[in-house]
Write a protein that holds these residues in place. Sequence first.
Motif, PDB file in Angstrom:
ATOM      1  N   LYS A  82      37.648  43.306  42.311  1.00 46.34           N
ATOM      2  CA  LYS A  82      38.300  44.369  41.538  1.00 46.34           C
ATOM      3  C   LYS A  82      38.441  43.997  40.066  1.00 46.34           C
ATOM      4  O   LYS A  82      38.290  44.835  39.179  1.00 46.34           O
ATOM      5  CB  LYS A  82      39.675  44.697  42.124  1.00 46.34           C
ATOM      6  N   ARG A  83      38.733  42.716  39.806  1.00 42.98           N
ATOM      7  CA  ARG A  83      38.901  42.256  38.432  1.00 42.98           C
ATOM      8  C   ARG A  83      37.627  42.427  37.615  1.00 42.98           C
ATOM      9  O   ARG A  83      37.677  42.690  36.417  1.00 42.98           O
ATOM     10  CB  ARG A  83      39.298  40.780  38.413  1.00 42.98           C
ATOM     11  N   PHE A  84      36.472  42.277  38.266  1.00 40.10           N
ATOM     12  CA  PHE A  84      35.210  42.324  37.539  1.00 40.10           C
ATOM     13  C   PHE A  84      34.477  43.651  37.684  1.00 40.10           C
ATOM     14  O   PHE A  84      33.458  43.866  37.027  1.00 40.10           O
ATOM     15  CB  PHE A  84      34.325  41.142  37.950  1.00 40.10           C
ATOM     16  N   ASP A  85      34.989  44.551  38.499  1.00 41.44           N
ATOM     17  CA  ASP A  85      34.434  45.895  38.616  1.00 41.44           C
ATOM     18  C   ASP A  85      35.011  46.716  37.464  1.00 41.44           C
ATOM     19  O   ASP A  85      35.970  47.474  37.630  1.00 41.44           O
ATOM     20  CB  ASP A  85      34.789  46.490  39.980  1.00 41.44           C
ATOM     21  N   MET A  86      34.444  46.535  36.272  1.00 38.86           N
ATOM     22  CA  MET A  86      35.014  47.064  35.032  1.00 38.86           C
ATOM     23  C   MET A  86      35.245  48.567  35.044  1.00 38.86           C
ATOM     24  O   MET A  86      36.230  49.056  34.506  1.00 38.86           O
ATOM     25  CB  MET A  86      34.126  46.709  33.821  1.00 38.86           C
ATOM     26  N   ASP A  87      34.325  49.324  35.649  1.00 43.93           N
ATOM     27  CA  ASP A  87      34.486  50.778  35.647  1.00 43.93           C
ATOM     28  C   ASP A  87      35.092  51.296  36.954  1.00 43.93           C
ATOM     29  O   ASP A  87      35.119  52.499  37.188  1.00 43.93           O
ATOM     30  CB  ASP A  87      33.155  51.468  35.356  1.00 43.93           C
ATOM     31  N   SER A  88      35.541  50.388  37.811  1.00 43.95           N
ATOM     32  CA  SER A  88      36.208  50.724  39.074  1.00 43.95           C
ATOM     33  C   SER A  88      35.415  51.694  39.941  1.00 43.95           C
ATOM     34  O   SER A  88      35.993  52.552  40.610  1.00 43.95           O
ATOM     35  CB  SER A  88      37.597  51.308  38.799  1.00 43.95           C
ATOM     36  N   ASP A  89      34.084  51.520  39.948  1.00 38.89           N
ATOM     37  CA  ASP A  89      33.262  52.410  40.760  1.00 38.89           C
ATOM     38  C   ASP A  89      32.934  51.832  42.131  1.00 38.89           C
ATOM     39  O   ASP A  89      32.171  52.410  42.891  1.00 38.89           O
ATOM     40  CB  ASP A  89      31.971  52.786  40.020  1.00 38.89           C
ATOM     41  N   GLY A  90      33.502  50.667  42.443  1.00 36.92           N
ATOM     42  CA  GLY A  90      33.287  50.066  43.755  1.00 36.92           C
ATOM     43  C   GLY A  90      32.029  49.234  43.863  1.00 36.92           C
ATOM     44  O   GLY A  90      31.642  48.825  44.958  1.00 36.92           O
ATOM     45  N   SER A  91      31.380  48.967  42.731  1.00 33.60           N
ATOM     46  CA  SER A  91      30.179  48.126  42.751  1.00 33.60           C
ATOM     47  C   SER A  91      30.107  47.295  41.477  1.00 33.60           C
ATOM     48  O   SER A  91      30.709  47.642  40.456  1.00 33.60           O
ATOM     49  CB  SER A  91      28.920  48.988  42.890  1.00 33.60           C
ATOM     50  N   LEU A  92      29.381  46.197  41.573  1.00 34.65           N
ATOM     51  CA  LEU A  92      29.198  45.314  40.422  1.00 34.65           C
ATOM     52  C   LEU A  92      27.778  45.458  39.900  1.00 34.65           C
ATOM     53  O   LEU A  92      26.820  45.420  40.679  1.00 34.65           O
ATOM     54  CB  LEU A  92      29.426  43.849  40.806  1.00 34.65           C
ATOM     55  N   THR A  93      27.652  45.591  38.590  1.00 36.04           N
ATOM     56  CA  THR A  93      26.333  45.556  37.965  1.00 36.04           C
ATOM     57  C   THR A  93      25.926  44.090  37.853  1.00 36.04           C
ATOM     58  O   THR A  93      26.727  43.178  38.115  1.00 36.04           O
ATOM     59  CB  THR A  93      26.383  46.165  36.551  1.00 36.04           C
ATOM     60  N   GLN A  94      24.703  43.845  37.416  1.00 32.48           N
ATOM     61  CA  GLN A  94      24.255  42.468  37.234  1.00 32.48           C
ATOM     62  C   GLN A  94      25.134  41.760  36.200  1.00 32.48           C
ATOM     63  O   GLN A  94      25.487  40.603  36.374  1.00 32.48           O
ATOM     64  CB  GLN A  94      22.784  42.448  36.793  1.00 32.48           C
ATOM     65  N   LEU A  95      25.518  42.472  35.151  1.00 29.37           N
ATOM     66  CA  LEU A  95      26.379  41.904  34.115  1.00 29.37           C
ATOM     67  C   LEU A  95      27.766  41.568  34.667  1.00 29.37           C
ATOM     68  O   LEU A  95      28.314  40.496  34.378  1.00 29.37           O
ATOM     69  CB  LEU A  95      26.503  42.914  32.962  1.00 29.37           C
ATOM     70  N   GLU A  96      28.334  42.454  35.471  1.00 29.22           N
ATOM     71  CA  GLU A  96      29.649  42.213  36.073  1.00 29.22           C
ATOM     72  C   GLU A  96      29.583  41.048  37.049  1.00 29.22           C
ATOM     73  O   GLU A  96      30.492  40.217  37.111  1.00 29.22           O
ATOM     74  CB  GLU A  96      30.157  43.484  36.768  1.00 29.22           C
ATOM     75  N   LEU A  97      28.481  40.967  37.827  1.00 26.12           N
ATOM     76  CA  LEU A  97      28.303  39.848  38.756  1.00 26.12           C
ATOM     77  C   LEU A  97      28.216  38.533  37.986  1.00 26.12           C
ATOM     78  O   LEU A  97      28.817  37.531  38.372  1.00 26.12           O
ATOM     79  CB  LEU A  97      27.046  40.062  39.609  1.00 26.12           C
ATOM     80  N   ALA A  98      27.501  38.546  36.868  1.00 20.76           N
ATOM     81  CA  ALA A  98      27.382  37.339  36.029  1.00 20.76           C
ATOM     82  C   ALA A  98      28.751  36.900  35.525  1.00 20.76           C
ATOM     83  O   ALA A  98      29.079  35.710  35.548  1.00 20.76           O
ATOM     84  CB  ALA A  98      26.438  37.601  34.855  1.00 20.76           C
ATOM     85  N   ALA A  99      29.569  37.857  35.078  1.00 19.13           N
ATOM     86  CA  ALA A  99      30.913  37.537  34.587  1.00 19.13           C
ATOM     87  C   ALA A  99      31.760  36.950  35.707  1.00 19.13           C
ATOM     88  O   ALA A  99      32.496  35.977  35.499  1.00 19.13           O
ATOM     89  CB  ALA A  99      31.574  38.788  34.012  1.00 19.13           C
ATOM     90  N   LEU A 100      31.661  37.520  36.895  1.00 20.43           N
ATOM     91  CA  LEU A 100      32.408  37.013  38.052  1.00 20.43           C
ATOM     92  C   LEU A 100      32.006  35.566  38.350  1.00 20.43           C
ATOM     93  O   LEU A 100      32.862  34.696  38.516  1.00 20.43           O
ATOM     94  CB  LEU A 100      32.134  37.904  39.272  1.00 20.43           C
ATOM     95  N   LEU A 101      30.710  35.297  38.371  1.00 24.34           N
ATOM     96  CA  LEU A 101      30.233  33.941  38.668  1.00 24.34           C
ATOM     97  C   LEU A 101      30.674  32.952  37.587  1.00 24.34           C
ATOM     98  O   LEU A 101      31.076  31.834  37.893  1.00 24.34           O
ATOM     99  CB  LEU A 101      28.712  33.939  38.826  1.00 24.34           C
ATOM    100  N   ARG A 102      30.610  33.371  36.323  1.00 28.63           N
ATOM    101  CA  ARG A 102      31.050  32.489  35.236  1.00 28.63           C
ATOM    102  C   ARG A 102      32.529  32.164  35.350  1.00 28.63           C
ATOM    103  O   ARG A 102      32.959  31.058  35.058  1.00 28.63           O
ATOM    104  CB  ARG A 102      30.731  33.118  33.881  1.00 28.63           C
ATOM    105  N   SER A 103      33.323  33.135  35.803  1.00 31.12           N
ATOM    106  CA  SER A 103      34.767  32.890  35.954  1.00 31.12           C
ATOM    107  C   SER A 103      35.038  31.844  37.023  1.00 31.12           C
ATOM    108  O   SER A 103      36.086  31.217  37.031  1.00 31.12           O
ATOM    109  CB  SER A 103      35.492  34.187  36.303  1.00 31.12           C
ATOM    110  N   LEU A 104      34.081  31.674  37.933  1.00 29.72           N
ATOM    111  CA  LEU A 104      34.215  30.697  39.005  1.00 29.72           C
ATOM    112  C   LEU A 104      33.601  29.350  38.619  1.00 29.72           C
ATOM    113  O   LEU A 104      33.494  28.454  39.445  1.00 29.72           O
ATOM    114  CB  LEU A 104      33.554  31.231  40.286  1.00 29.72           C
ATOM    115  N   GLY A 105      33.150  29.248  37.367  1.00 30.18           N
ATOM    116  CA  GLY A 105      32.600  27.988  36.889  1.00 30.18           C
ATOM    117  C   GLY A 105      31.104  27.859  37.085  1.00 30.18           C
ATOM    118  O   GLY A 105      30.533  26.811  36.817  1.00 30.18           O
ATOM    119  N   LEU A 106      30.442  28.924  37.537  1.00 25.59           N
ATOM    120  CA  LEU A 106      28.994  28.892  37.725  1.00 25.59           C
ATOM    121  C   LEU A 106      28.312  29.449  36.491  1.00 25.59           C
ATOM    122  O   LEU A 106      28.834  30.358  35.846  1.00 25.59           O
ATOM    123  CB  LEU A 106      28.595  29.712  38.951  1.00 25.59           C
TER     124      LEU A 106
END
Length: 162
Positions: free
Chosen positions: A18-42
């Motif tokens: 939910k934190r990385f689903d920027m537009d709250s549409d229930g899905s992650l774009t490639q950019l949102e997925l990248a941000a999520l992974l970076r937040s986890l240290g990847l």
Amino acid sequence: MMPSLQSDQVKQLRDIFKRFDMDSDGSLTQLELAALLRSLGLKPSGDQLHVLLSNIDANGNGFVEFDELVSAILPNMSEQILINQEQLLEMFRSFDRDGNGYVTAAELAGAMSKMGQPLTYRELSELMKEADSNGDGVISFNEFASIMAKSAADYLGLNCTT
């Protein structure tokens, strides 16, 4: 695994999603997925991210829905899964010589031979059959991760089923 632990893990994943689903549409774009992974240290490269997205995106729509993320992560989730993911991606890429996101039988045979573990045709066929869970003739990252996790569990004597 205790059901409450799995439930807690799903809740944590949902919060992260939910934190990385920027537009709250229930899905992650490639950019949102990248941000999520970076937040986890990847820090996946663009290629690694593309491969990961294509392996997680079960319905092929170019986005990662929460259920797809859970299906990809939860079966193998442990405290170290996120740390190991980066190492696993690097290992997968060393097998995936042409960088297309899949390991073919020829790539597997070549990689094993380079590691000093040449396979007979029979061994190669059995390994491909075991690893290629969806039967498409190649090994995806998810299949690779699953077979590596199973191998590690077998090696450590943690796998109670046969």
